[in-house]
Design a protein around this motif. Sequence first.
Motif, PDB file in Angstrom:
ATOM      1  N   ARG A   6     -12.926  63.685   6.435  1.00  0.00           N
ATOM      2  CA  ARG A   6     -13.379  64.827   7.223  1.00  0.00           C
ATOM      3  C   ARG A   6     -14.892  64.980   7.142  1.00  0.00           C
ATOM      4  O   ARG A   6     -15.572  64.211   6.460  1.00  0.00           O
ATOM      5  N   ASP A  77     -11.647  73.383  -2.578  1.00  0.00           N
ATOM      6  CA  ASP A  77     -12.162  72.292  -1.746  1.00  0.00           C
ATOM      7  C   ASP A  77     -11.562  70.949  -2.141  1.00  0.00           C
ATOM      8  O   ASP A  77     -11.298  70.101  -1.284  1.00  0.00           O
ATOM      9  N   GLY A  99      -6.155  71.389   3.632  1.00  0.00           N
ATOM     10  CA  GLY A  99      -7.571  71.033   3.742  1.00  0.00           C
ATOM     11  C   GLY A  99      -8.238  70.697   2.428  1.00  0.00           C
ATOM     12  O   GLY A  99      -9.464  70.743   2.326  1.00  0.00           O
ATOM     13  N   ASP A 101      -9.291  68.014  -0.415  1.00  0.00           N
ATOM     14  CA  ASP A 101      -9.466  66.601  -0.749  1.00  0.00           C
ATOM     15  C   ASP A 101      -8.875  66.360  -2.128  1.00  0.00           C
ATOM     16  O   ASP A 101      -8.961  67.234  -3.013  1.00  0.00           O
ATOM     17  N   HIS A 125      -4.872  64.050   7.983  1.00  0.00           N
ATOM     18  CA  HIS A 125      -5.677  65.256   7.805  1.00  0.00           C
ATOM     19  C   HIS A 125      -7.153  64.942   7.552  1.00  0.00           C
ATOM     20  O   HIS A 125      -7.915  65.829   7.175  1.00  0.00           O
ATOM     21  N   ALA A 127      -8.664  63.503   5.225  1.00  0.00           N
ATOM     22  CA  ALA A 127      -9.010  63.963   3.882  1.00  0.00           C
ATOM     23  C   ALA A 127      -9.475  62.815   3.003  1.00  0.00           C
ATOM     24  O   ALA A 127      -9.078  61.664   3.187  1.00  0.00           O
TER      25      ALA A 127
END
Length: 358
Positions: A6, A77, A99, A101, A125, A127
């Motif tokens: 992302r 995060d 969302g 990682d 996603h 990720a």
Amino acid sequence: MTQTTRAKRDPDQPLRVAVAGVGRMGRHHARVYGEISGCRLVGVCDPDEAAARQAGEDFGCPAFSGVEDMLQRAEVDAASIVTPTARHRAVAEVLLPAGVDILVEKPLAPSANDAREIVALARKHAAVLQVGHTERFNPALVALRPYELSPRYIDVQRISPMTFRSIDIGVVLDLMIHDLDIVSHLVRSPVTNLAAVGVSVVGDHEDIANARLVFANGCVANLTASRLALKTERKMRLFSPNAYVTVDYQRKSGVVIRRTANEDELARVRQKVAAGDFADLTQLNYPELVKYEELTVVDREPLRAQLEAFLGSVRTGAEPEVTGDDGLIAVDLAARICHAISEHQWGGVPILPHGDAV
């Protein structure tokens, strides 16, 4: 296949990190995150509420009983998944759609199918998915990176006494998985053939294993792993056309011997050998014909180097040092080795591997 990630994170904001699973290894992740600047440990979680609470107190962060609870009450995060291997996929399936990682401790999953699903979900996603093959960050292996090696034969010994940790999986997924990843990374060629033997002593899973891998490019690797030894030894010997390498993972040291010290003399030796002229070869001093170098090692804690690399990928969106595809390759090889072990029977009893592993 390149892993899609992302967009970059805001470099001016500290990364909010969490740890799922606070057993022995999970506590180390929490500790190191607390030591790295630019990130803030915002939570730990574990089904063992007492363990979670103790970790929260020790590392100065909130503690939660599960991943869902943590995501409802904390903004995250990035997170390390350090649960038992059988839970890796389930935890990833909660974190990735939210969302977050992730860094998944090795092995990526208990089966190639689960590993494949985690990789696919991370890609869906966009990720960051890094696999916790910490040995890739061993200072001795890091010191090998500048050398251009084309391995033709690799021999690995990874043996240690029984610690009774990770006995929910066999020694292939527990210990040999490190070397499956490293060897695959060094050779960079698919395995076309393998043979393996092993034996279970303590539980239902193999405690000793030996595997021989043949790669498409001709390289051969011999790997031995044991968690029933009376000593700890973690060594790799690598032979290539121009160099011989030894690495001691435990001592974080290594040696490279290259045939560059006296190439002219070596050429004359080869001519004499080809001509069958061996008369005066015994007078040669072999060490003078080769270049002996001790690896220049910068001693760093591998786990810290690994987590810093992970956070770097989280912040920039760059491909991780150890990708999900890398983790999948290692798990797939481990599954093939375990299958070969189950097929290698003699009178119904698994055969002990050769060598001095025990």
